[in-house]
Write a protein that holds these residues in place. Structure first.
Motif, PDB file in Angstrom:
ATOM      1  N   GLY A  14      41.517  29.329  37.331  1.00 10.30           N
ATOM      2  CA  GLY A  14      41.128  30.365  38.274  1.00 10.30           C
ATOM      3  C   GLY A  14      42.294  31.259  38.654  1.00 10.30           C
ATOM      4  N   ALA A  15      43.488  30.680  38.802  1.00 16.03           N
ATOM      5  CA  ALA A  15      44.665  31.477  39.138  1.00 16.03           C
ATOM      6  C   ALA A  15      45.009  32.451  38.019  1.00 16.03           C
ATOM      7  CB  ALA A  15      45.849  30.551  39.420  1.00 16.03           C
ATOM      8  N   VAL A  16      44.866  32.006  36.776  1.00 21.33           N
ATOM      9  CA  VAL A  16      45.128  32.897  35.639  1.00 21.33           C
ATOM     10  C   VAL A  16      44.123  34.052  35.615  1.00 21.33           C
ATOM     11  CG1 VAL A  16      45.269  33.052  33.121  1.00 21.33           C
ATOM     12  CG2 VAL A  16      46.158  31.031  34.296  1.00 21.33           C
ATOM     13  N   VAL A  17      42.855  33.745  35.871  1.00 23.99           N
ATOM     14  CA  VAL A  17      41.837  34.795  35.920  1.00 23.99           C
ATOM     15  C   VAL A  17      42.152  35.789  37.039  1.00 23.99           C
ATOM     16  CG1 VAL A  17      39.401  35.284  36.359  1.00 23.99           C
ATOM     17  CG2 VAL A  17      40.038  33.349  34.910  1.00 23.99           C
ATOM     18  N   LEU A  18      42.564  35.291  38.186  1.00 18.49           N
ATOM     19  CA  LEU A  18      42.888  36.172  39.309  1.00 18.49           C
ATOM     20  C   LEU A  18      44.026  37.122  38.946  1.00 18.49           C
ATOM     21  CD1 LEU A  18      42.506  36.975  42.272  1.00 18.49           C
ATOM     22  CD2 LEU A  18      44.168  35.190  42.878  1.00 18.49           C
ATOM     23  N   VAL A  19      45.053  36.615  38.289  1.00 17.69           N
ATOM     24  CA  VAL A  19      46.169  37.470  37.872  1.00 17.69           C
ATOM     25  C   VAL A  19      45.682  38.545  36.898  1.00 17.69           C
ATOM     26  CG1 VAL A  19      48.351  37.510  36.593  1.00 17.69           C
ATOM     27  CG2 VAL A  19      47.918  35.717  38.281  1.00 17.69           C
ATOM     28  N   LEU A  20      44.849  38.164  35.932  1.00 13.98           N
ATOM     29  CA  LEU A  20      44.329  39.142  34.969  1.00 13.98           C
ATOM     30  C   LEU A  20      43.487  40.209  35.666  1.00 13.98           C
ATOM     31  CD1 LEU A  20      43.307  36.786  32.006  1.00 13.98           C
ATOM     32  CD2 LEU A  20      45.273  38.317  32.117  1.00 13.98           C
ATOM     33  N   GLU A  21      42.679  39.794  36.612  1.00 13.43           N
ATOM     34  CA  GLU A  21      41.841  40.758  37.324  1.00 13.43           C
ATOM     35  C   GLU A  21      42.671  41.671  38.227  1.00 13.43           C
ATOM     36  OE1 GLU A  21      38.597  41.529  37.089  1.00 13.43           O
ATOM     37  OE2 GLU A  21      38.609  40.212  35.346  1.00 13.43           O
ATOM     38  N   LEU A  22      43.746  41.148  38.822  1.00 11.24           N
ATOM     39  CA  LEU A  22      44.643  41.992  39.611  1.00 11.24           C
ATOM     40  C   LEU A  22      45.302  43.045  38.735  1.00 11.24           C
ATOM     41  CD1 LEU A  22      46.361  39.384  41.994  1.00 11.24           C
ATOM     42  CD2 LEU A  22      44.915  41.314  42.672  1.00 11.24           C
ATOM     43  N   LEU A  23      45.756  42.645  37.563  1.00 10.31           N
ATOM     44  CA  LEU A  23      46.365  43.602  36.642  1.00 10.31           C
ATOM     45  C   LEU A  23      45.350  44.664  36.213  1.00 10.31           C
ATOM     46  CD1 LEU A  23      48.475  41.163  34.419  1.00 10.31           C
ATOM     47  CD2 LEU A  23      49.307  42.724  36.189  1.00 10.31           C
ATOM     48  N   LEU A  54      37.177  42.485  42.949  1.00 11.03           N
ATOM     49  CA  LEU A  54      38.182  41.503  43.329  1.00 11.03           C
ATOM     50  C   LEU A  54      37.679  40.469  44.338  1.00 11.03           C
ATOM     51  CD1 LEU A  54      40.920  41.225  42.123  1.00 11.03           C
ATOM     52  CD2 LEU A  54      41.905  42.335  44.133  1.00 11.03           C
ATOM     53  N   PRO A  55      36.904  40.833  45.371  1.00 11.30           N
ATOM     54  CA  PRO A  55      36.416  39.794  46.299  1.00 11.30           C
ATOM     55  C   PRO A  55      35.611  38.699  45.613  1.00 11.30           C
ATOM     56  CG  PRO A  55      36.104  41.969  47.247  1.00 11.30           C
ATOM     57  CD  PRO A  55      36.538  42.186  45.835  1.00 11.30           C
ATOM     58  N   LYS A  56      34.772  39.079  44.653  1.00 16.52           N
ATOM     59  CA  LYS A  56      33.997  38.076  43.916  1.00 16.52           C
ATOM     60  C   LYS A  56      34.910  37.163  43.112  1.00 16.52           C
ATOM     61  CE  LYS A  56      30.364  37.566  40.423  1.00 16.52           C
ATOM     62  NZ  LYS A  56      29.456  38.288  39.505  1.00 16.52           N
ATOM     63  N   VAL A  57      35.950  37.747  42.514  1.00 20.07           N
ATOM     64  CA  VAL A  57      36.896  36.947  41.732  1.00 20.07           C
ATOM     65  C   VAL A  57      37.622  35.953  42.629  1.00 20.07           C
ATOM     66  CG1 VAL A  57      38.989  37.042  40.321  1.00 20.07           C
ATOM     67  CG2 VAL A  57      37.184  38.738  39.983  1.00 20.07           C
ATOM     68  N   VAL A  58      38.048  36.399  43.797  1.00 18.59           N
ATOM     69  CA  VAL A  58      38.737  35.506  44.730  1.00 18.59           C
ATOM     70  C   VAL A  58      37.817  34.359  45.153  1.00 18.59           C
ATOM     71  CG1 VAL A  58      39.749  35.349  47.029  1.00 18.59           C
ATOM     72  CG2 VAL A  58      40.277  37.311  45.570  1.00 18.59           C
TER      73      VAL A  58
END
Length: 345
Positions: free
Chosen positions: A71-80, A91-95
């Protein structure tokens, strides 16, 4: 060999073949929708069995830690992606799905793990820990390569397989695990006596296959997956998101793999690398179906299970060789009966 031994071998073949049928259908599903030959399918068989086994023994499973990591890796990819595109709406859904939910499940597994808990509740918790990994792995690995060739996707799948095998060794250790049977007792069916656990495995596999048939034929999302499998470009033109289709497909495949692992955990000792060989036998069934036909893949997988069972009696040292040699005449026949078509993409 007499008739009673043949019946016992046939029972073993049908039970194993039912598991291979599920895995073969999952492989066909992933390939038709995303063009990915999902070699890591077997790893999720091991994840399902080992997660359940550790919960049954009152230990926090490694998947409870792996899920927040993914999940942390996905969050970083989505932030980028958000920084690059300037769109922050997703982003809220990803978090929620990739940070809050995995951490909540880790806390739940830590609090809940106890050897006297219900086997069925442990099974449910194990599924909840594993199934979200499907969409995460698709987002991390395959979504950026959605337009790549089948060969590139195959190479990436091999890399994912080795990565997941290494993580399984780290999180679960090298020892083997088993779980208690879901049901106990014996059932007499004509001349054969079946264990209740074997009938439970076959019946559950049959129910899952029927559920998949209803999903693809009766639901909007199932029809969207079918449309994507027929023509990816056409699906996009009519508003079907191929990204959604890929994510849903991987989620279903991981769910099927995890369920398969839990079904075999009471029957055989499962190690961190056991799933690879089981997945390969499901792949043989998928190849018999041409990576396109679900019924033929399921029938081929049943054939693989029966062939494996009888080979273990006549030539146990060569049973794996005999099973995997089955793929050669199938490939030769298909090479003469099919016509070459270029990739649509």
């Amino acid at each position: 060999m007499d008739f009673s031994i043949a019946l016992i071998l046939l029972q073993d073949g049908i039970v194993n073949g039912a598991i291979y049928a599920l895995l073969g259908m999952a492989l066909v599903l992933v390939f038709t929708v995303t063009r990915v030959i999902f070699i890591p399918q077997g790893e999720f068989v091991a994840f399902g069995a080992l997660t359940l086994a550790m919960l049954v023994n009152g230990r926090v499973p490694g998947t409870a830690y792996l899920l927040p990591l993914l999940g942390a890796v996905v969050l970083v990819l989505e932030l980028l992606r958000a920084v690059r595109t300037g769109s922050w709406t997703a982003l809220p859904k990803v978090v929620l799905t990739c940070v809050i939910l995995p951490l909540a499940l880790l806390w739940l597994a830590s609090v809940y793990a106890a050897p006297d808990n219900s086997l069925w509740l442990n099974m449910l918790l194990a599924l909840v820990l594993i199934i979200p990994m499907g969409s995460m792995i698709y987002r991390i690995v395959y979504q950026p390569l959605a337009e790549a060739s089948v060969l590139v996707l195959l190479i990436v799948s091999v890399a994912v397989h080795f990565a997941l095998t290494g993580l399984a060794l780290v999180f679960f250790g090298a020892e083997g695990w088993r779980t208690p049977a879901f049901v106990s007792g014996q059932v007499n069916l004509g001349p054969a006596t079946w264990s209740a656990q074997s009938l439970f495995v076959v019946g559950t596999c049959a129910l899952l296959i029927v559920a998949l048939w209803l999903f693809f034929g009766k639901t909007l999302y199932g029809r969207a997956l079918r449309a994507t499998a027929v023509n990816r470009r056409g699906a996009r033109l009519v508003g079907i998101s191929t990204t959604m289709s890929g994510s849903l497909t991987f989620t279903l495949a991981v769910a099927i793999g995890a369920m398969s692992g839990m079904l075999i955990a009471p029957i055989t000792t499962v190690y961190y690398d056991t799933g690879f060989l089981i997945g390969l036998k499901g792949f043989v069934g998928a190849i018999i179906g041409g990576l396109a036909s679900y019924p033929v893949a399921a029938a081929g997988a049943i054939l693989v299970g029966v062939l494996e069972a009888f080979s273990s009696f006549w030539a146990s040292a060569y049973k794996e060789v005999i099973v995997f040699t089955l793929i050669i005449p199938v490939l030769v026949w298909r090479s003469f009966s099919s016509h070459h078509t270029d990739d649509e993409e």
